[in-house]
Structure formats: C-alpha cells, structure tokens
Motif scaffolding. Structure first.
Motif, PDB file in Angstrom:
ATOM      1  N   ALA A 150       0.830  -1.208   0.000  1.00 20.60           N
ATOM      2  CA  ALA A 150       0.000   0.000   0.000  1.00 20.60           C
ATOM      3  C   ALA A 150       0.861   1.254   0.000  1.00 20.60           C
ATOM      4  CB  ALA A 150      -0.924  -0.021   1.215  1.00 20.60           C
ATOM      5  N   GLU A 151       1.953   1.228   0.727  1.00 15.77           N
ATOM      6  CA  GLU A 151       2.869   2.367   0.750  1.00 15.77           C
ATOM      7  C   GLU A 151       3.491   2.600  -0.629  1.00 15.77           C
ATOM      8  OE1 GLU A 151       7.060   3.667   2.997  1.00 15.77           O
ATOM      9  OE2 GLU A 151       5.917   1.912   3.674  1.00 15.77           O
ATOM     10  N   PHE A 152       3.796   1.505  -1.316  1.00 14.03           N
ATOM     11  CA  PHE A 152       4.379   1.617  -2.651  1.00 14.03           C
ATOM     12  C   PHE A 152       3.412   2.275  -3.631  1.00 14.03           C
ATOM     13  CE2 PHE A 152       4.748  -0.500  -6.853  1.00 14.03           C
ATOM     14  CZ  PHE A 152       5.952   0.059  -7.259  1.00 14.03           C
ATOM     15  N   PHE A 153       2.143   1.844  -3.605  1.00 17.87           N
ATOM     16  CA  PHE A 153       1.174   2.432  -4.527  1.00 17.87           C
ATOM     17  C   PHE A 153       0.831   3.870  -4.149  1.00 17.87           C
ATOM     18  CE2 PHE A 153       0.104  -2.095  -5.557  1.00 17.87           C
ATOM     19  CZ  PHE A 153       0.392  -2.007  -6.908  1.00 17.87           C
ATOM     20  N   ASP A 154       0.846   4.189  -2.860  1.00 13.45           N
ATOM     21  CA  ASP A 154       0.648   5.587  -2.456  1.00 13.45           C
ATOM     22  C   ASP A 154       1.765   6.475  -3.008  1.00 13.45           C
ATOM     23  OD1 ASP A 154      -1.661   4.985  -1.130  1.00 13.45           O
ATOM     24  OD2 ASP A 154      -0.702   4.785   0.840  1.00 13.45           O
ATOM     25  N   PHE A 155       2.973   5.949  -3.016  1.00 11.21           N
ATOM     26  CA  PHE A 155       4.096   6.696  -3.581  1.00 11.21           C
ATOM     27  C   PHE A 155       3.906   6.918  -5.078  1.00 11.21           C
ATOM     28  CE2 PHE A 155       8.033   6.110  -6.042  1.00 11.21           C
ATOM     29  CZ  PHE A 155       8.667   7.320  -5.756  1.00 11.21           C
ATOM     30  N   LEU A 156       3.447   5.896  -5.783  1.00 11.78           N
ATOM     31  CA  LEU A 156       3.234   6.049  -7.219  1.00 11.78           C
ATOM     32  C   LEU A 156       2.148   7.081  -7.512  1.00 11.78           C
ATOM     33  CD1 LEU A 156       3.432   2.391  -8.611  1.00 11.78           C
ATOM     34  CD2 LEU A 156       5.166   4.174  -8.709  1.00 11.78           C
ATOM     35  N   LYS A 157       1.075   7.080  -6.703  1.00 14.36           N
ATOM     36  CA  LYS A 157       0.009   8.055  -6.910  1.00 14.36           C
ATOM     37  C   LYS A 157       0.495   9.478  -6.666  1.00 14.36           C
ATOM     38  CE  LYS A 157      -3.209   6.111  -4.355  1.00 14.36           C
ATOM     39  NZ  LYS A 157      -4.537   5.898  -3.724  1.00 14.36           N
ATOM     40  N   SER A 158       1.275   9.659  -5.613  1.00 14.56           N
ATOM     41  CA  SER A 158       1.801  11.002  -5.356  1.00 14.56           C
ATOM     42  C   SER A 158       2.774  11.434  -6.437  1.00 14.56           C
ATOM     43  CB  SER A 158       2.492  11.027  -3.985  1.00 14.56           C
ATOM     44  OG  SER A 158       3.624  10.157  -3.963  1.00 14.56           O
ATOM     45  N   ARG A 159       3.455  10.484  -7.035  1.00 15.47           N
ATOM     46  CA  ARG A 159       4.402  10.800  -8.107  1.00 15.47           C
ATOM     47  C   ARG A 159       3.667  11.278  -9.352  1.00 15.47           C
ATOM     48  NH1 ARG A 159       6.431   7.176 -11.972  1.00 15.47           N
ATOM     49  NH2 ARG A 159       8.397   7.824 -12.950  1.00 15.47           N
ATOM     50  N   ILE A 160       2.456  10.761  -9.592  1.00 12.20           N
ATOM     51  CA  ILE A 160       1.685  11.186 -10.765  1.00 12.20           C
ATOM     52  C   ILE A 160       1.372  12.675 -10.679  1.00 12.20           C
ATOM     53  CG2 ILE A 160      -0.515  10.919 -11.982  1.00 12.20           C
ATOM     54  CD1 ILE A 160      -0.532   8.007 -11.154  1.00 12.20           C
TER      55      ILE A 160
END
Length: 272
Positions: A150-160
């Motif tokens: 979940a932390e990994f996907f949160d990082f990807l979303k913030s990167r977008i």
C-alpha cells in the motif's frame, strides 16, 4: 518349391544416412527438427529462440547428439551452474536436448544405427533430469507485507501529481496495478493495448491477454483475465488515481477506455 521364391528388395538392408559426416548429418537432423516445429504451428519468434538454444546446447556438449552420455549432460549442466545461470535456464538446456533426442529416436534411429553403429538411448535420466517447480533457490528476502505494498502504490500516486511528464507516471502506476491485481507476467502486461481492456465485460471488467505465455514452446496462448480487487477503478479516470488536480489534467472517461483525453492525451497515456 524353390521356383516359387523371389527376392524382395530393401527389406533386409538398413538405410544409411545420406552423408557419413556426423556433424553434417546432425545439421540435417536439426533442420528437420525445426521443420517439425513449424508444422506444429509454433510461432516464428518461438522457433527462432529455440533454434539458438538448441545450437548452444549442442555446441556445449561437443559431440553428436547420439554419442552424448549422461556424464556429458552432467558436465554441461554443472558448467552452467558454476557460471551462475539460473535453474530455469539449466532446465531449458536439458529440455531442448531431450526433445531433440526424442525426435532422433522417432525419425532417425534406423539411419543412425546403420551409419554410425549407435543405438539411441536418451542420456537424460532421473539423476540429471530437470525439475520444474521449487528447484530455484528460495528468496532470502520475504515477500512485501500488505502495508508495504500500500505504501508503494501511495508513492506512485503522489508521483503522478508532481511528475514533469504526466503520461509515463500514470502509465507506470496502471502497469504496476495490473501486475499486482491481475497476476500477469511482465511481458504479457507490456503487450497490452487499449482494445484489450474491456471494462463492461463481466461484473468487474476483463483484460484480453493476447500474448499469454504458452507451454512447451507452443507459442502465445490468449486468455481472459478478470480485473479483480478494484483494478478497473484504479486504472481509469478518478482524480485521486490519475492526479487530475487541475482542469488541464483531466483524464479520459471511465466508461470509454478508448476515448481521447480532454487534454489531448490518448487513453494509453492516461494509464489505461
């Protein structure tokens, strides 16, 4: 009584190979083996890859296939292990040779015995045969926890939201979501196109994997994969997922994955 007997030609004489050179005859056998792949409908890519693998295997063995012994197989597999090759790679070497040797037994055994005096016996036995599952060394690191994922996907979303180029960041997010939720192989996911995404098929939507991995060099095997665990909503135009924080960054319609983005981007650029 003897006047009723007659000679029948060809029945008692074993056919000899066209050439007495073992390497030339083996090359002819390889060509015939490859022709059998094409006759069975193998894809050109599969045929090309397996030709290279077979040639490397025969070169490493260093002798005609009918003269190969179990000790030769042990030597080649051992050399691959010392070179750091994965167990799956070593298995491919053994399997391609086993298939070629089986072809010789079925199609060329009589010619080989007549021309070279060798009766074919497969050198791949229970002591050097490859295993398919669980033979790779276990990973030293445990799989990531759900919290870590979940932390990994949160990082990807913030990167977008903060990326200089929106399209690649959204594409990467959708790709990782597809790998995680749909269980696709990396090559299968990379070959997906917009027409392969069907949000209206079934209760969750489905992905049409046109280039699915085949078994035993049979070529691509297409299949349908359901978009479970909210994959469809993760890869479409919600503002949280796509980072659409301004009117100039609005995504394409959730109901029409093939529609063009309002900002002039294609659906693929929006991560679909």
């Amino acid at each position: 009584m003897t006047s009723q007997l007659r000679v029948i030609e060809g029945g008692a004489v074993l056919p000899e190979p066209v050439t007495a050179d073992p390497w030339e005859f083996q090359a002819e056998c390889v060509e015939a083996f490859v022709a059998s792949w094409r006759a069975r409908g193998f894809s050109p890519v599969t045929v090309e890859n397996d030709i290279g693998l077979l040639e490397r295997t025969l070169t490493a063995l260093g002798r005609p296939a009918w003269d190969v012994t179990p000790e030769d197989i042990d030597r080649v597999v051992g050399d691959l292990a010392l070179a750091g090759r994965a167990a799956s790679t070593r298995r491919e070497y053994v399997q391609i040779f086993k298939g070629f040797h089986r072809f010789l037994q079925v199609r060329k055994a009589v010619e080989i015995e007549a021309g070279f005096g060798v009766r074919l016996v497969c050198p791949v036995d229970e002591f050097n045969a490859s295993r398919h599952v669980g033979d790779d060394s276990p990973a030293q690191l445990p799989p990531p926890t759900p919290e870590r994922v979940a932390e990994f996907f949160d990082f990807l979303k913030s990167r977008i939201a903060s990326a200089r180029k929106y399209g690649p960041a959204a594409r990467d997010y959708a790709m990782f979501r597809t790998l995680y939720h749909a269980g696709l192989r990396s090559e299968e996911a990379s070959l997906l196109d917009r027409p392969d995404v069907h949000f209206s098929r079934g209760p969750f939507g489905k992905l049409h994997v046109r280039f699915g991995k085949g078994a035993r060099t049979s070529g691509p095997r297409p299949r349908w994969v359901p978009m479970l665990d909210g994959l469809a909503s993760s890869c479409t135009g919600s503002s949280t997922t796509c980072g659409a924080s301004s009117p100039t960054r609005r995504c394409c319609s959730r109901t029409s994955p093939a529609a063009a983005c309002t900002a002039g981007r294609s659906a693929t650029a929006c991560g679909i």
